[in-house]
Design a protein around this motif. Structure first.
Motif, mmCIF file in Angstrom:
data_model
loop_
_atom_site.group_PDB
_atom_site.id
_atom_site.type_symbol
_atom_site.label_atom_id
_atom_site.label_comp_id
_atom_site.label_asym_id
_atom_site.label_seq_id
_atom_site.Cartn_x
_atom_site.Cartn_y
_atom_site.Cartn_z
ATOM 1 N N TYR A 23 -13.161 -52.856 -76.947
ATOM 2 C CA TYR A 23 -12.971 -51.990 -78.106
ATOM 3 C C TYR A 23 -12.210 -50.722 -77.705
ATOM 4 O O TYR A 23 -11.271 -50.305 -78.389
ATOM 5 N N ILE A 24 -12.608 -50.125 -76.593
ATOM 6 C CA ILE A 24 -11.932 -48.918 -76.106
ATOM 7 C C ILE A 24 -10.486 -49.217 -75.748
ATOM 8 O O ILE A 24 -9.581 -48.431 -76.021
ATOM 9 N N LEU A 25 -10.252 -50.382 -75.162
ATOM 10 C CA LEU A 25 -8.889 -50.796 -74.822
ATOM 11 C C LEU A 25 -8.034 -50.898 -76.077
ATOM 12 O O LEU A 25 -6.927 -50.366 -76.129
ATOM 13 N N GLY A 38 -11.105 -48.214 -70.542
ATOM 14 C CA GLY A 38 -11.653 -49.543 -70.771
ATOM 15 C C GLY A 38 -11.850 -50.312 -69.479
ATOM 16 O O GLY A 38 -12.857 -51.000 -69.298
ATOM 17 N N GLY A 39 -10.899 -50.203 -68.557
ATOM 18 C CA GLY A 39 -11.026 -50.862 -67.257
ATOM 19 C C GLY A 39 -12.180 -50.310 -66.442
ATOM 20 O O GLY A 39 -12.903 -51.059 -65.775
ATOM 21 N N LEU A 40 -12.372 -49.005 -66.501
ATOM 22 C CA LEU A 40 -13.516 -48.399 -65.810
ATOM 23 C C LEU A 40 -14.840 -48.875 -66.392
ATOM 24 O O LEU A 40 -15.791 -49.149 -65.658
ATOM 25 N N MET A 41 -14.900 -49.002 -67.716
ATOM 26 C CA MET A 41 -16.125 -49.461 -68.368
ATOM 27 C C MET A 41 -16.429 -50.912 -67.988
ATOM 28 O O MET A 41 -17.583 -51.256 -67.701
ATOM 29 N N ALA A 42 -15.414 -51.758 -67.967
ATOM 30 C CA ALA A 42 -15.623 -53.159 -67.582
ATOM 31 C C ALA A 42 -16.042 -53.261 -66.122
ATOM 32 O O ALA A 42 -16.934 -54.047 -65.769
ATOM 33 N N ALA A 43 -15.428 -52.468 -65.254
ATOM 34 C CA ALA A 43 -15.798 -52.487 -63.838
ATOM 35 C C ALA A 43 -17.234 -52.008 -63.641
ATOM 36 O O ALA A 43 -17.954 -52.532 -62.783
ATOM 37 N N HIS A 65 -9.670 -63.417 -58.226
ATOM 38 C CA HIS A 65 -9.772 -62.398 -57.181
ATOM 39 C C HIS A 65 -9.317 -61.052 -57.754
ATOM 40 O O HIS A 65 -8.328 -60.986 -58.495
ATOM 41 N N PRO A 66 -10.029 -59.975 -57.433
ATOM 42 C CA PRO A 66 -9.671 -58.662 -57.983
ATOM 43 C C PRO A 66 -8.240 -58.232 -57.667
ATOM 44 O O PRO A 66 -7.596 -57.576 -58.492
ATOM 45 N N VAL A 67 -7.719 -58.607 -56.506
ATOM 46 C CA VAL A 67 -6.341 -58.231 -56.164
ATOM 47 C C VAL A 67 -5.351 -58.951 -57.080
ATOM 48 O O VAL A 67 -4.321 -58.389 -57.455
ATOM 49 N N ALA A 68 -5.677 -60.188 -57.481
ATOM 50 C CA ALA A 68 -4.825 -60.905 -58.435
ATOM 51 C C ALA A 68 -4.845 -60.217 -59.796
ATOM 52 O O ALA A 68 -3.822 -60.162 -60.489
ATOM 53 N N LEU A 69 -6.005 -59.689 -60.191
ATOM 54 C CA LEU A 69 -6.077 -58.921 -61.441
ATOM 55 C C LEU A 69 -5.200 -57.678 -61.377
ATOM 56 O O LEU A 69 -4.496 -57.350 -62.337
ATOM 57 N N MET A 70 -5.248 -56.990 -60.236
ATOM 58 C CA MET A 70 -4.415 -55.800 -60.069
ATOM 59 C C MET A 70 -2.940 -56.153 -60.187
ATOM 60 O O MET A 70 -2.179 -55.473 -60.884
ATOM 61 N N GLY A 113 -2.194 -54.109 -69.303
ATOM 62 C CA GLY A 113 -1.800 -54.095 -67.896
ATOM 63 C C GLY A 113 -2.554 -53.048 -67.102
ATOM 64 O O GLY A 113 -3.025 -53.305 -65.987
ATOM 65 N N VAL A 114 -2.691 -51.857 -67.665
ATOM 66 C CA VAL A 114 -3.460 -50.798 -67.001
ATOM 67 C C VAL A 114 -4.922 -51.207 -66.883
ATOM 68 O O VAL A 114 -5.556 -51.004 -65.840
ATOM 69 N N TYR A 115 -5.471 -51.809 -67.933
ATOM 70 C CA TYR A 115 -6.854 -52.291 -67.940
ATOM 71 C C TYR A 115 -7.080 -53.261 -66.787
ATOM 72 O O TYR A 115 -8.039 -53.126 -66.026
ATOM 73 N N LEU A 116 -6.196 -54.241 -66.649
ATOM 74 C CA LEU A 116 -6.347 -55.238 -65.580
ATOM 75 C C LEU A 116 -6.177 -54.617 -64.196
ATOM 76 O O LEU A 116 -6.896 -54.969 -63.261
ATOM 77 N N ALA A 117 -5.222 -53.700 -64.062
ATOM 78 C CA ALA A 117 -5.000 -53.060 -62.764
ATOM 79 C C ALA A 117 -6.202 -52.206 -62.356
ATOM 80 O O ALA A 117 -6.648 -52.258 -61.204
ATOM 81 N N VAL A 118 -6.738 -51.437 -63.278
ATOM 82 C CA VAL A 118 -7.908 -50.606 -62.974
ATOM 83 C C VAL A 118 -9.124 -51.476 -62.697
ATOM 84 O O VAL A 118 -9.865 -51.245 -61.733
#
Length: 136
Positions: A23-25, A38-43, A65-70, A113-118
């Motif tokens: 929702y925040i995203l 939003g990425g911080l909240m999901a993490a 893998h988290p690096v693939a998400l980044m 993109g920022v969401y996935l990277a964070v």
């Protein structure tokens, strides 16, 4: 941790935090919020799951893998700026689409993109810290 209450509640809290992060995203290009928050909240949701049920349970929920998400997030954020470069000669000059009350555009792709990277970056950090933590 070996708390039955935390383990049971963490699944509910994880799902709730993921829904709130999406929702925040989505509302980020109109109101405060966006991909970073939003990425911080999901993490944080994944961190609670890892704290309650262990790192392997959190890794199973991520499925990637988290690096693939980044990497995927960085590529998507980069690609979202190209239409403006081609059309208006300015990188990240976003295109907007309107359909009734729904409006979106390349700004949402940038936020995703920022969401996935964070999410990937914070998950890589958190899961690594929890793996190194000695069992009590």
């Amino acid at each position: 941790m070996n708390s039955l209450i935390l383990s049971a509640f963490s699944r509910f809290l994880f799902a709730l935090m993921l829904v709130v992060s999406l929702y925040i995203l989505y509302r980020g290009h109109n109101d405060p919020g966006g991909g970073f928050v939003g990425g911080l909240m999901a993490a944080a949701g994944f961190a609670i799951l890892a704290m309650a049920d262990g790192v392997q349970a959190a890794r199973r929920m991520v499925r990637v893998h988290p690096v693939a998400l980044m990497g995927a997030g960085l590529v998507l954020a980069l690609l979202s700026g190209l239409p403006g470069l081609v059309n208006r000669g300015s990188f990240l000059a976003h295109w907007w689409f309107h359909a009734g009350d729904f409006h979106s555009g390349t700004a949402l792709a940038f936020d995703i993109g920022v969401y996935l990277a964070v999410l990937g970056g914070i998950l890589a950090l958190i899961l690594r810290f929890y793996e190194e933590q000695p069992e009590a």
